[in-house]
Motif scaffolding. Structure first.
Motif, PDB file in Angstrom:
ATOM      1  N   THR A 259      11.657  -4.741  31.099  1.00  0.00           N
ATOM      2  CA  THR A 259      13.125  -4.769  31.012  1.00  0.00           C
ATOM      3  C   THR A 259      13.907  -4.162  30.041  1.00  0.00           C
ATOM      4  N   PHE A 260      12.915  -4.053  28.808  1.00  0.00           N
ATOM      5  CA  PHE A 260      13.219  -3.349  27.622  1.00  0.00           C
ATOM      6  C   PHE A 260      13.358  -1.821  27.964  1.00  0.00           C
ATOM      7  N   MET A 261      12.083  -1.500  28.614  1.00  0.00           N
ATOM      8  CA  MET A 261      12.301  -0.109  28.967  1.00  0.00           C
ATOM      9  C   MET A 261      13.354   0.344  29.769  1.00  0.00           C
ATOM     10  N   LEU A 262      14.002  -0.546  30.621  1.00  0.00           N
ATOM     11  CA  LEU A 262      15.136   0.002  31.698  1.00  0.00           C
ATOM     12  C   LEU A 262      16.228  -0.349  30.807  1.00  0.00           C
ATOM     13  N   ALA A 263      16.593  -1.119  29.925  1.00  0.00           N
ATOM     14  CA  ALA A 263      17.653  -1.224  29.121  1.00  0.00           C
ATOM     15  C   ALA A 263      17.801   0.036  28.219  1.00  0.00           C
ATOM     16  N   ARG A 264      16.562   0.481  27.650  1.00  0.00           N
ATOM     17  CA  ARG A 264      16.718   1.611  26.732  1.00  0.00           C
ATOM     18  C   ARG A 264      16.915   2.731  27.491  1.00  0.00           C
ATOM     19  N   VAL A 273      17.621  -7.303  24.761  1.00  0.00           N
ATOM     20  CA  VAL A 273      16.569  -7.471  25.644  1.00  0.00           C
ATOM     21  C   VAL A 273      15.302  -7.596  24.947  1.00  0.00           C
ATOM     22  N   ALA A 274      15.183  -6.769  24.035  1.00  0.00           N
ATOM     23  CA  ALA A 274      13.883  -6.895  23.458  1.00  0.00           C
ATOM     24  C   ALA A 274      13.605  -8.481  22.687  1.00  0.00           C
TER      25      ALA A 274
END
Length: 300
Positions: A259-264, A273-274
Motif C-alpha cells: 500500500t505504501f508503494m501505491l501511495a508513493r 500509509v508508511a
C-alpha cells in the motif's frame, strides 16, 4: 495463547526479525526482493496449491465473495468515518483499511495456524487481495487508470497465469511430470521464507512512526472494523469451519506493505500509509495471539 506464540507466531517473528537485522546492517534492495517473491516464487506456490488443493470450488467462491464483501463495506464505512479530513488523507486511510497483508504475513500465519488446507484457502484469498490491491487500491490512492488499468496489471502477473494453467491441468486430469513438479516445489518452498524476510527488511528500513490521528484511525479500523466485517461476511456467504476460520484470519492481518508503494506512486499521503503499515503490523501480534487458539474451535 502460549501455544499460539510458540508454534505459530514465534517462527514467523524469528524469520522476520532476521530481515530487520539484515536491513539495519546492509543496504538491501526491497524492490528486488519483492520482484523475486511476486514474479518468481509466489506463482510456484499458487500453482502447487491449486494442483493439490482440497478446497472445493464452492468454498473457494465463497471465500472470494466474502473477502470482496468485506472490502466493499469496509471501504464505504472508512470513507464515512474519515469525513472532515483532506481527500488525500481519506483516500490513504480507506486504502489502508481494506488492503491487508495477505501475502508476506498472511500466508505463513495460515500455514502454521491451519495447516496445508489453511494455506490453500489463504492462497485463494491472497490472489483475491492482489486483484483488490491493483484495482481498488490505485483508484483510492489517486490513479487515473481506474479499474481497467488495475485489471491489466493483474492479468500480467505470473501468479494469475499460474492459477489459470494449474486449474486447466487439474480439470483435464493431467499430472505434472515428477522432475518438473520437483522444481516447482523447490520454488514454492522458498516463497514463504522469502516473503517473511522481505517483511522484516521493509520494517527494518522504515523510518519513525508518526502516531497522528489518521494513522491511529487506520490501525483501529483495520484491527476492529475489518475482523468484525469478516465474521459477518463469512456467515452471509455461507462459510463455516475451515473457510470461516481462513477468512477471519485474513481479516486480522495488518495493512499491506505494498500500500505504501501505491501511495508513493500515485501521490497519496505516503507518510500516513508508511506509519500505518508498521504500527498495524505490531498491533496485529496481540490480536493473533488471542485469535489463533480459537481457530481450531471454529474449524471444528
Amino acid at each position: 495463547m502460549l501455544i499460539a506464540l510458540m508454534d505459530v507466531l514465534l517462527p514467523v517473528l524469528i524469520v522476520a526479525l532476521v530481515g530487520v537485522v539484515l536491513a539495519r546492517r546492509f543496504t538491501i534492495d526491497v524492490d528486488t526482493l519483492g520482484k523475486i517473491s511476486l514474479h518468481g516464487l509466489t506463482p510456484a506456490l499458487a500453482f502447487r496449491s491449486t494442483m493439490t488443493s482440497q478446497i472445493s470450488p464452492d468454498v473457494g467462491l465463497r471465500l472470494v465473495g466474502g473477502y470482496l464483501l468485506v472490502t466493499a463495506v469496509g471501504a464505504a464505512l472508512s470513507w464515512l468515518v474519515t469525513r472532515g479530513w483532506s481527500v488525500p488523507t481519506r483516500r490513504s486511510v480507506t486504502a489502508c483499511t481494506v488492503i491487508g497483508n495477505n501475502g508476506n504475513f498472511g500466508l505463513p500465519i495460515a500455514l502454521l495456524a491451519l495447516g496445508t488446507e489453511g494455506l490453500d484457502a489463504a492462497v485463494v484469498i491472497f490472489v483475491t487481495s492482489l486483484v483488490v490491491m491493483f484495482t481498488i487500491g490505485p483508484m483510492l490512492l489517486g490513479s487515473s487508470g481506474g479499474i481497467r488499468g488495475g485489471l491489466l496489471v493483474v492479468a500480467r502477473l505470473p501468479v494469475t497465469w499460474a492459477l489459470v494453467v494449474a486449474g486447466m491441468l487439474r480439470v483435464a486430469g493431467v499430472e505434472v511430470a515428477g522432475g518438473l513438479m520437483s522444481g516447482i516445489d523447490l520454488l514454492a518452498d522458498a516463497a514463504i521464507p522469502l516473503v517473511l524476510l522481505q517483511l522484516g527488511v521493509q520494517i527494518g528500513g522504515s523510518g519513525r512512526i508518526h502516531r497522528t490521528g489518521p494513522v491511529l484511525a487506520t490501525v483501529a479500523l483495520r484491527a476492529v472494523l475489518i475482523p468484525a466485517l469478516g465474521c459477518l461476511a463469512g456467515v452471509l456467504v455461507g462459510l463455516d469451519g475451515l473457510g470461516l476460520a481462513s477468512l477471519l484470519l485474513a481479516c486480522v492481518m495488518p495493512v499491506a506493505v505494498n500500500t505504501f508503494m501505491l501511495a508513493r506512486e500515485y501521490g497519496a499521503d505516503s507518510d500516513t500509509v508508511a506509519s500505518a503499515v508498521v504500527l498495524s503490523t505490531f498491533c496485529s501480534i496481540p490480536i493473533l495471539l488471542v485469535l489463533i487458539p480459537w481457530l481450531p474451535r471454529i474449524v471444528g
